[in-house]
Structures are given as C-alpha cells and as structure tokens.
Motif scaffolding. Structure first.
Motif, mmCIF file in Angstrom:
data_model
loop_
_atom_site.group_PDB
_atom_site.id
_atom_site.type_symbol
_atom_site.label_atom_id
_atom_site.label_comp_id
_atom_site.label_asym_id
_atom_site.label_seq_id
_atom_site.Cartn_x
_atom_site.Cartn_y
_atom_site.Cartn_z
ATOM 1 N N GLN A 83 0.833 -1.200 0.000
ATOM 2 C CA GLN A 83 0.000 0.000 0.000
ATOM 3 C C GLN A 83 0.870 1.254 0.000
ATOM 4 O OE1 GLN A 83 -2.816 0.201 3.184
ATOM 5 N NE2 GLN A 83 -4.047 1.758 2.178
ATOM 6 N N VAL A 84 1.947 1.248 0.767
ATOM 7 C CA VAL A 84 2.863 2.390 0.782
ATOM 8 C C VAL A 84 3.506 2.573 -0.586
ATOM 9 C CG1 VAL A 84 5.022 3.263 1.767
ATOM 10 C CG2 VAL A 84 3.298 2.233 3.252
ATOM 11 N N ALA A 85 3.837 1.451 -1.249
ATOM 12 C CA ALA A 85 4.413 1.529 -2.593
ATOM 13 C C ALA A 85 3.429 2.187 -3.566
ATOM 14 C CB ALA A 85 4.809 0.141 -3.086
ATOM 15 N N CYS A 86 2.159 1.840 -3.451
ATOM 16 C CA CYS A 86 1.142 2.442 -4.316
ATOM 17 C C CYS A 86 0.984 3.932 -4.033
ATOM 18 C CB CYS A 86 -0.190 1.720 -4.140
ATOM 19 S SG CYS A 86 -0.181 0.025 -4.783
ATOM 20 N N ILE A 87 1.099 4.307 -2.770
ATOM 21 C CA ILE A 87 1.048 5.726 -2.429
ATOM 22 C C ILE A 87 2.236 6.450 -3.038
ATOM 23 C CG2 ILE A 87 1.215 7.354 -0.503
ATOM 24 C CD1 ILE A 87 -0.352 5.330 1.184
ATOM 25 N N GLY A 88 3.422 5.820 -2.969
ATOM 26 C CA GLY A 88 4.605 6.417 -3.587
ATOM 27 C C GLY A 88 4.439 6.568 -5.088
ATOM 28 N N ALA A 90 1.576 6.969 -6.679
ATOM 29 C CA ALA A 90 0.641 8.076 -6.899
ATOM 30 C C ALA A 90 1.334 9.426 -6.739
ATOM 31 C CB ALA A 90 -0.531 7.961 -5.926
ATOM 32 N N LYS A 91 2.217 9.537 -5.749
ATOM 33 C CA LYS A 91 2.956 10.784 -5.567
ATOM 34 C C LYS A 91 3.883 11.057 -6.749
ATOM 35 C CE LYS A 91 2.973 10.868 -0.503
ATOM 36 N NZ LYS A 91 3.819 10.864 0.715
ATOM 37 N N ALA A 92 4.521 10.006 -7.262
ATOM 38 C CA ALA A 92 5.418 10.176 -8.407
ATOM 39 C C ALA A 92 4.639 10.660 -9.633
ATOM 40 C CB ALA A 92 6.143 8.867 -8.710
ATOM 41 N N VAL A 93 3.474 10.087 -9.857
ATOM 42 C CA VAL A 93 2.644 10.488 -11.002
ATOM 43 C C VAL A 93 2.222 11.951 -10.860
ATOM 44 C CG1 VAL A 93 0.421 10.115 -12.140
ATOM 45 C CG2 VAL A 93 1.868 8.160 -11.537
ATOM 46 N N GLU A 94 1.862 12.369 -9.651
ATOM 47 C CA GLU A 94 1.432 13.746 -9.431
ATOM 48 C C GLU A 94 2.577 14.736 -9.626
ATOM 49 O OE1 GLU A 94 -0.278 13.935 -5.584
ATOM 50 O OE2 GLU A 94 -2.035 12.705 -6.090
ATOM 51 N N ARG A 95 3.786 14.335 -9.240
ATOM 52 C CA ARG A 95 4.926 15.261 -9.297
ATOM 53 C C ARG A 95 5.621 15.278 -10.656
ATOM 54 N NH1 ARG A 95 7.577 12.942 -3.689
ATOM 55 N NH2 ARG A 95 5.945 13.677 -2.265
ATOM 56 N N VAL A 105 9.299 5.869 -15.321
ATOM 57 C CA VAL A 105 9.828 4.822 -14.444
ATOM 58 C C VAL A 105 11.064 5.298 -13.693
ATOM 59 C CG1 VAL A 105 10.910 2.539 -14.392
ATOM 60 C CG2 VAL A 105 8.866 2.924 -15.776
ATOM 61 N N SER A 106 11.981 5.978 -14.395
ATOM 62 C CA SER A 106 13.218 6.436 -13.741
ATOM 63 C C SER A 106 12.927 7.441 -12.637
ATOM 64 C CB SER A 106 14.162 7.055 -14.773
ATOM 65 O OG SER A 106 13.568 8.198 -15.364
ATOM 66 N N PHE A 107 11.798 8.128 -12.742
ATOM 67 C CA PHE A 107 11.396 9.072 -11.694
ATOM 68 C C PHE A 107 10.613 8.369 -10.590
ATOM 69 C CE2 PHE A 107 8.378 12.123 -9.878
ATOM 70 C CZ PHE A 107 9.229 13.146 -9.495
ATOM 71 N N ALA A 108 9.798 7.393 -10.958
ATOM 72 C CA ALA A 108 8.917 6.743 -9.990
ATOM 73 C C ALA A 108 9.660 5.791 -9.062
ATOM 74 C CB ALA A 108 7.799 5.996 -10.721
ATOM 75 N N THR A 111 11.171 7.365 -6.006
ATOM 76 C CA THR A 111 10.097 7.927 -5.191
ATOM 77 C C THR A 111 9.395 6.823 -4.401
ATOM 78 O OG1 THR A 111 9.736 9.668 -6.827
ATOM 79 C CG2 THR A 111 7.983 9.294 -5.224
ATOM 80 N N ILE A 112 9.078 5.715 -5.068
ATOM 81 C CA ILE A 112 8.418 4.593 -4.390
ATOM 82 C C ILE A 112 9.332 3.990 -3.336
ATOM 83 C CG2 ILE A 112 7.444 2.288 -4.727
ATOM 84 C CD1 ILE A 112 6.663 3.202 -7.574
ATOM 85 N N SER A 113 10.598 3.780 -3.697
ATOM 86 C CA SER A 113 11.545 3.204 -2.739
ATOM 87 C C SER A 113 11.707 4.105 -1.527
ATOM 88 C CB SER A 113 12.901 2.980 -3.417
ATOM 89 O OG SER A 113 12.796 2.054 -4.478
ATOM 90 N N GLY A 114 11.752 5.417 -1.759
ATOM 91 C CA GLY A 114 11.894 6.348 -0.648
ATOM 92 C C GLY A 114 10.712 6.295 0.302
ATOM 93 N N GLU A 115 9.504 6.159 -0.247
ATOM 94 C CA GLU A 115 8.314 6.052 0.604
ATOM 95 C C GLU A 115 8.370 4.789 1.464
ATOM 96 O OE1 GLU A 115 5.455 7.951 1.073
ATOM 97 O OE2 GLU A 115 6.497 9.546 -0.002
#
Length: 280
Positions: A83-88, A90-95, A105-108, A111-115
C-alpha cells in the motif's frame, strides 16, 4: 490501496510475449501512453487531472508491486508495504512533469523506494537505532539475497560491505541491529529445552533485590503518616546512623525527647505496616 479499474482496461498497453525485445517495446508503448495522459492532465481541470493521474497509476501498479517485493518484511506487513508503494507511485505520477522528463519509471522508482524506506524506518522498529543504521539495515537483505544467489552460500560481512561500499564495522553493526525490528515474547519457548521453559525463565532473578525494593516502597507509604520533623528524625537515626544524643543536638531537643519520639514513631510505623494492603 489502489486497485485496477475495469473502466481503464481499454487504455492499457497490450500484453506481449516475454522476450526482452517484446518487453522493451511494451515498456516504450506504456511510457508513451503515460506521457500523453500526463500532458493532457496539465491542461485539465482538477477533476480531469485526478482521473488522468489515476489512469497512469493503474498502468504502473505492477511497478509498485515489484518494488514492494524487494523488501523482506514479515508476512503480516507485506500488504502495508504494498500500500505504501502504491502511495509512492501516486505521488510520483502527481509530481512528474512531462515537459522536463520523458521517462516516468526512472522518476517513480526512487520515489516509491523512498516512501517504503521512510515507512519502514518510522514504523517497523521496536528498538530504534540511529537513522543511518536503520537505512543501511533496510538495504542489507536485498544485497544478501543477491550475493547468496551469486555465491551459493551466505555472504560474509566483508562481502556485504564491499557491495554496499560502506565500512566493515558499520555494516556489521547494521546486520546486528536488524534484529531490533522484531520483538520476541518472553513466553517464547527456548529451542532445545523442555516445553515448559521460556525466555522469561532464563532471565537472572535475585529475590533479595526484589524483596528490598518491595520493603522500601512499603516503608515509604508508611512514612507518609509522619510529620516532616518526624521523618527527619527517622532519616537521621536510620539513614545517617546518628545516636540519640547527636539527633538531640541536631534538632535542638533533649535526648529524652528524642527517645520518646522514636518510640512513638516506631509504634505508629508498625501499625501502618501491619495495615498496609500491599503487605497482605
């Protein structure tokens, strides 16, 4: 947690055979679709932007699942990490700004790993080591698994340190503190021992220390019935070990008065201790 929406199925990139060339072509097609949707989102109103962002998130849910699986967590925590990965995601897509970059992918991925790392750092430690050790301890399992596959055995600390490019002592400490992420019940049976023997049974126990503590607490409750001057006399006699004559000089009274006061104080303390429900 986000879930695929059937309404978006028609826009998903088609599945292709698993050859590297086919996968690369599918990734390119999916990225091109994402760039188109994100560019359109920049021109849409708030509601339209949310819908377009959701379509992109749905396209890349498999990326979130793949990254979540890289982190070794307890089975009961796997759903939370996903669930946290999915939130990450979503944040990557928004930013993400399609006018600045052209590869989602290179941006997401970071971001996902950091979340996920932040989530594990903030919520999964029963005993919190320093932050640098927390972050390193999270990296260790993936590197260990990779080396186990390459070497066919469990890697040594020096081999982990070489891959992680960190000091040997720091990696050794991170490996050791990784056990702080999970707590073990004191009722856990000791391996190889009888079924009735638990970890609690192996803890050192000195009855005299517990008894002394219990008596001190009981006495402290009993002395609350004394006046401040009476507690002073008790302290001078039994803590500082002064004689009755010395106490008399200290308090400005006669030795006979001190003797009578001590007798009265001790009688009242005996009565208070006999009536203390904690002693029953």
């Amino acid at each position: 947690m986000l879930a695929p929406n059937p309404a978006f199925a028609a826009t998903r990139a088609p599945a292709v055979p698993g050859t590297p060339g086919d996968r690369a072509a599918a990734d390119e097609a999916r990225n091109a679709l994402a760039m188109t949707l994100l560019s359109a989102a920049r021109r849409a109103d708030a509601a339209g932007r949310r819908r377009l962002h959701q379509r992109v998130v749905v396209e890349y849910l498999d990326l979130a699942r793949s990254i979540a699986r890289r982190y070794r967590v307890r089975q009961q925590d796997a759903a939370d990490v996903l669930q946290v990965a999915c939130i990450g995601l979503a944040k990557a897509v928004e930013r993400f700004d399609p006018e600045v970059g052209d590869d989602l992918v290179s941006f997401a991925v970071p971001t996902i790993s950091g979340e996920i790392k932040q989530y594990l750092r903030d919520t999964s430690w029963f005993v919190r080591p320093p932050r640098r050790l927390q972050e390193l301890a999270i990296e260790v399992p993936a590197v260990r698994e990779m080396l186990e596959q390459e070497l066919g055995r469990a890697p040594r600390i020096a081999e982990l340190a070489a891959v992680l490019r960190r000091p040997l002592a720091l990696v050794a400490e991170a490996v050791q503190c990784h056990s702080a992420r999970n707590a073990i019940s004191l009722h856990t049976p000791i391996p190889g021992a009888s079924e009735d023997l638990t970890l609690a049974d192996s803890l050192p126990y000195r009855e005299t220390e517990f008894t002394r503590t219990e008596l001190a607490l009981t006495l402290e409750r009993a002395t609350r019935t004394l006046s401040e001057e009476e507690r002073r006399i008790v302290r001078l006699r039994f803590e500082e070990q002064l004689t009755q004559s010395e106490i008399a000089r200290e308090c400005g009274v006669s030795q006979m008065q001190v003797s009578r006061l001590l007798a009265s104080i001790l009688q009242r303390l005996r009565a208070a201790l006999s009536a203390d429900p904690a002693r029953a």
